[in-house]
Design a protein around this motif. Structure first.
Motif, PDB file in Angstrom:
ATOM      1  N   GLN A  25       0.833  -1.201   0.000  1.00 45.22           N
ATOM      2  CA  GLN A  25       0.000   0.000   0.000  1.00 45.22           C
ATOM      3  C   GLN A  25       0.870   1.254   0.000  1.00 45.22           C
ATOM      4  O   GLN A  25       0.876   2.021   0.941  1.00 45.22           O
ATOM      5  CB  GLN A  25      -0.934  -0.021   1.203  1.00 45.22           C
ATOM      6  N   GLY A  26       1.645   1.432  -1.074  1.00 39.91           N
ATOM      7  CA  GLY A  26       2.481   2.614  -1.195  1.00 39.91           C
ATOM      8  C   GLY A  26       3.685   2.615  -0.283  1.00 39.91           C
ATOM      9  O   GLY A  26       4.231   3.670   0.027  1.00 39.91           O
ATOM     10  N   ASN A  27       4.135   1.438   0.155  1.00 37.39           N
ATOM     11  CA  ASN A  27       5.277   1.354   1.066  1.00 37.39           C
ATOM     12  C   ASN A  27       6.587   1.189   0.299  1.00 37.39           C
ATOM     13  O   ASN A  27       6.622   0.660  -0.803  1.00 37.39           O
ATOM     14  CB  ASN A  27       5.089   0.201   2.063  1.00 37.39           C
ATOM     15  N   ARG A  28       7.661   1.643   0.914  1.00 40.80           N
ATOM     16  CA  ARG A  28       9.011   1.541   0.357  1.00 40.80           C
ATOM     17  C   ARG A  28       9.476   0.088   0.505  1.00 40.80           C
ATOM     18  O   ARG A  28       9.325  -0.510   1.571  1.00 40.80           O
ATOM     19  CB  ARG A  28       9.936   2.496   1.113  1.00 40.80           C
ATOM     20  N   HIS A  29      10.072  -0.457  -0.569  1.00 43.13           N
ATOM     21  CA  HIS A  29      10.467  -1.865  -0.542  1.00 43.13           C
ATOM     22  C   HIS A  29      11.477  -2.178  -1.645  1.00 43.13           C
ATOM     23  O   HIS A  29      11.723  -1.356  -2.532  1.00 43.13           O
ATOM     24  CB  HIS A  29       9.240  -2.763  -0.710  1.00 43.13           C
ATOM     25  N   ALA A  30      12.016  -3.393  -1.588  1.00 43.38           N
ATOM     26  CA  ALA A  30      12.875  -3.943  -2.635  1.00 43.38           C
ATOM     27  C   ALA A  30      12.622  -5.442  -2.720  1.00 43.38           C
ATOM     28  O   ALA A  30      12.223  -6.077  -1.736  1.00 43.38           O
ATOM     29  CB  ALA A  30      14.350  -3.682  -2.324  1.00 43.38           C
ATOM     30  N   TRP A  31      12.855  -5.987  -3.911  1.00 41.60           N
ATOM     31  CA  TRP A  31      12.745  -7.428  -4.126  1.00 41.60           C
ATOM     32  C   TRP A  31      14.150  -8.003  -4.193  1.00 41.60           C
ATOM     33  O   TRP A  31      14.998  -7.491  -4.917  1.00 41.60           O
ATOM     34  CB  TRP A  31      11.992  -7.731  -5.428  1.00 41.60           C
ATOM     35  N   ARG A  32      14.406  -9.076  -3.435  1.00 41.63           N
ATOM     36  CA  ARG A  32      15.717  -9.728  -3.398  1.00 41.63           C
ATOM     37  C   ARG A  32      15.538 -11.227  -3.648  1.00 41.63           C
ATOM     38  O   ARG A  32      14.801 -11.891  -2.915  1.00 41.63           O
ATOM     39  CB  ARG A  32      16.404  -9.538  -2.041  1.00 41.63           C
ATOM     40  N   ASN A  33      16.204 -11.728  -4.672  1.00 43.85           N
ATOM     41  CA  ASN A  33      16.178 -13.163  -4.929  1.00 43.85           C
ATOM     42  C   ASN A  33      17.469 -13.747  -4.396  1.00 43.85           C
ATOM     43  O   ASN A  33      18.490 -13.773  -5.079  1.00 43.85           O
ATOM     44  CB  ASN A  33      16.019 -13.449  -6.423  1.00 43.85           C
ATOM     45  N   LYS A  34      17.427 -14.222  -3.167  1.00 44.40           N
ATOM     46  CA  LYS A  34      18.612 -14.743  -2.490  1.00 44.40           C
ATOM     47  C   LYS A  34      18.872 -16.215  -2.792  1.00 44.40           C
ATOM     48  O   LYS A  34      19.853 -16.783  -2.327  1.00 44.40           O
ATOM     49  CB  LYS A  34      18.473 -14.538  -0.977  1.00 44.40           C
ATOM     50  N   GLY A  35      17.983 -16.797  -3.584  1.00 42.93           N
ATOM     51  CA  GLY A  35      18.136 -18.212  -3.929  1.00 42.93           C
ATOM     52  C   GLY A  35      19.035 -18.414  -5.130  1.00 42.93           C
ATOM     53  O   GLY A  35      19.736 -17.506  -5.575  1.00 42.93           O
ATOM     54  N   ASP A  36      18.988 -19.626  -5.679  1.00 45.22           N
ATOM     55  CA  ASP A  36      19.821 -19.943  -6.834  1.00 45.22           C
ATOM     56  C   ASP A  36      18.996 -20.213  -8.091  1.00 45.22           C
ATOM     57  O   ASP A  36      19.526 -20.645  -9.105  1.00 45.22           O
ATOM     58  CB  ASP A  36      20.742 -21.125  -6.531  1.00 45.22           C
ATOM     59  N   LYS A  37      17.685 -19.948  -8.014  1.00 43.37           N
ATOM     60  CA  LYS A  37      16.788 -20.145  -9.158  1.00 43.37           C
ATOM     61  C   LYS A  37      15.996 -18.861  -9.392  1.00 43.37           C
ATOM     62  O   LYS A  37      15.739 -18.098  -8.455  1.00 43.37           O
ATOM     63  CB  LYS A  37      15.819 -21.295  -8.888  1.00 43.37           C
ATOM     64  N   PRO A  38      15.546 -18.620 -10.620  1.00 41.91           N
ATOM     65  CA  PRO A  38      14.726 -17.436 -10.883  1.00 41.91           C
ATOM     66  C   PRO A  38      13.407 -17.489 -10.112  1.00 41.91           C
ATOM     67  O   PRO A  38      12.919 -18.568  -9.756  1.00 41.91           O
ATOM     68  CB  PRO A  38      14.457 -17.504 -12.391  1.00 41.91           C
ATOM     69  N   ALA A  39      12.850 -16.330  -9.856  1.00 41.57           N
ATOM     70  CA  ALA A  39      11.530 -16.215  -9.240  1.00 41.57           C
ATOM     71  C   ALA A  39      10.647 -15.413 -10.193  1.00 41.57           C
ATOM     72  O   ALA A  39      11.051 -14.345 -10.662  1.00 41.57           O
ATOM     73  CB  ALA A  39      11.619 -15.497  -7.895  1.00 41.57           C
ATOM     74  N   THR A  40       9.472 -15.947 -10.506  1.00 39.24           N
ATOM     75  CA  THR A  40       8.544 -15.264 -11.414  1.00 39.24           C
ATOM     76  C   THR A  40       7.330 -14.816 -10.624  1.00 39.24           C
ATOM     77  O   THR A  40       6.754 -15.594  -9.859  1.00 39.24           O
ATOM     78  CB  THR A  40       8.130 -16.171 -12.582  1.00 39.24           C
ATOM     79  N   MET A  41       6.961 -13.542 -10.834  1.00 38.81           N
ATOM     80  CA  MET A  41       5.834 -12.962 -10.101  1.00 38.81           C
ATOM     81  C   MET A  41       4.839 -12.318 -11.057  1.00 38.81           C
ATOM     82  O   MET A  41       5.194 -11.884 -12.149  1.00 38.81           O
ATOM     83  CB  MET A  41       6.351 -11.909  -9.119  1.00 38.81           C
ATOM     84  N   LEU A  42       3.601 -12.275 -10.615  1.00 38.46           N
ATOM     85  CA  LEU A  42       2.538 -11.548 -11.301  1.00 38.46           C
ATOM     86  C   LEU A  42       2.214 -10.343 -10.430  1.00 38.46           C
ATOM     87  O   LEU A  42       1.996 -10.485  -9.220  1.00 38.46           O
ATOM     88  CB  LEU A  42       1.294 -12.420 -11.455  1.00 38.46           C
ATOM     89  N   PHE A  43       2.206  -9.157 -11.039  1.00 44.88           N
ATOM     90  CA  PHE A  43       1.916  -7.923 -10.319  1.00 44.88           C
ATOM     91  C   PHE A  43       0.671  -7.264 -10.900  1.00 44.88           C
ATOM     92  O   PHE A  43       0.564  -7.116 -12.119  1.00 44.88           O
ATOM     93  CB  PHE A  43       3.080  -6.924 -10.445  1.00 44.88           C
ATOM     94  N   VAL A  44      -0.229  -6.861 -10.028  1.00 44.66           N
ATOM     95  CA  VAL A  44      -1.349  -6.001 -10.394  1.00 44.66           C
ATOM     96  C   VAL A  44      -1.151  -4.713  -9.607  1.00 44.66           C
ATOM     97  O   VAL A  44      -1.149  -4.730  -8.372  1.00 44.66           O
ATOM     98  CB  VAL A  44      -2.717  -6.633 -10.036  1.00 44.66           C
ATOM     99  N   LEU A  45      -0.926  -3.603 -10.316  1.00 44.74           N
ATOM    100  CA  LEU A  45      -0.723  -2.303  -9.682  1.00 44.74           C
ATOM    101  C   LEU A  45      -1.914  -1.415  -9.995  1.00 44.74           C
ATOM    102  O   LEU A  45      -2.300  -1.304 -11.165  1.00 44.74           O
ATOM    103  CB  LEU A  45       0.558  -1.636 -10.206  1.00 44.74           C
ATOM    104  N   MET A  46      -2.471  -0.819  -8.968  1.00 45.88           N
ATOM    105  CA  MET A  46      -3.594   0.108  -9.131  1.00 45.88           C
ATOM    106  C   MET A  46      -3.152   1.469  -8.605  1.00 45.88           C
ATOM    107  O   MET A  46      -2.827   1.606  -7.426  1.00 45.88           O
ATOM    108  CB  MET A  46      -4.819  -0.403  -8.378  1.00 45.88           C
TER     109      MET A  46
END
Length: 181
Positions: A154-175
């Motif tokens: 909800q409008g918060n400050r953040h970052a995405w970190r992939n600390k693993g050894d495989k890709p991560a796939t995400m679906l985003f809906v932004l309003m």
């Protein structure tokens, strides 16, 4: 990742039907970060109408990746492991330039002095489709998200970190929403 996008709506005859069935036109594979991909699947303008009988036009072709107030965006993002960005030949300046060129609107929300951290004027529904990813908050808290986990931001400050050894796939809906002061 090639994504098939099927767009449905109401045709000129007043009946529901397929308006488009094709690969999503805004699929971006970064050259500076192998495995980092973003696909803008759809966008709506604040004035969009559901069920409109207007001629079909793809609103995601020219849209910024970040929605304005009253708009929305639907996108896939694949994050390679963080180790890809930590390799000896990683060129952060080239990545920043490519990111700015390929993800207009969204790129401007990232903080140059805090890599990956950003804040958007939006309510975001973030769904992990594959892999695992860590959501880092500005207070240092980290939340590990796994396949099918959902984060609502909800409008918060953040970052995405992939600390693993495989890709991560995400679906985003932004309003797009006005952020509280």
């Amino acid at each position: 990742m090639k994504v098939r996008r099927v767009v449905l709506g109401v045709g000129s005859n007043g009946k529901s039907g397929v308006l488009s069935d094709e690969a999503a036109p805004r699929n971006i594979a970064f050259k500076t970060v192998p495995g980092f991909e973003a696909t803008l699947l759809w966008s709506t303008a604040a004035s969009s109408e559901a069920g409109s009988r207007k001629a079909f036009a793809d609103p995601s072709i020219e849209a910024n990746f970040l929605p304005g107030q009253g708009e929305s965006r639907l996108m896939f993002v694949t994050f390679p492991p963080d180790s890809v960005m930590m390799r000896a030949d990683f060129d952060g300046a080239a990545f920043g330039a490519e990111f700015g060129q390929l993800l207009p609107g969204l790129a401007e929300t990232f903080e140059p002095d805090a890599p990956g951290m950003h804040t958007t004027d939006s309510i975001d529904y973030d769904v992990v489709l594959d892999g695992e990813i860590t959501l880092e908050l500005d207070d240092g808290q980290e939340v590990l998200l796994k396949q099918h986990d959902v984060a609502v931001q909800q409008g918060n400050r953040h970052a995405w970190r992939n600390k693993g050894d495989k890709p991560a796939t995400m679906l985003f809906v932004l309003m797009g929403k006005k952020r509280a002061a």
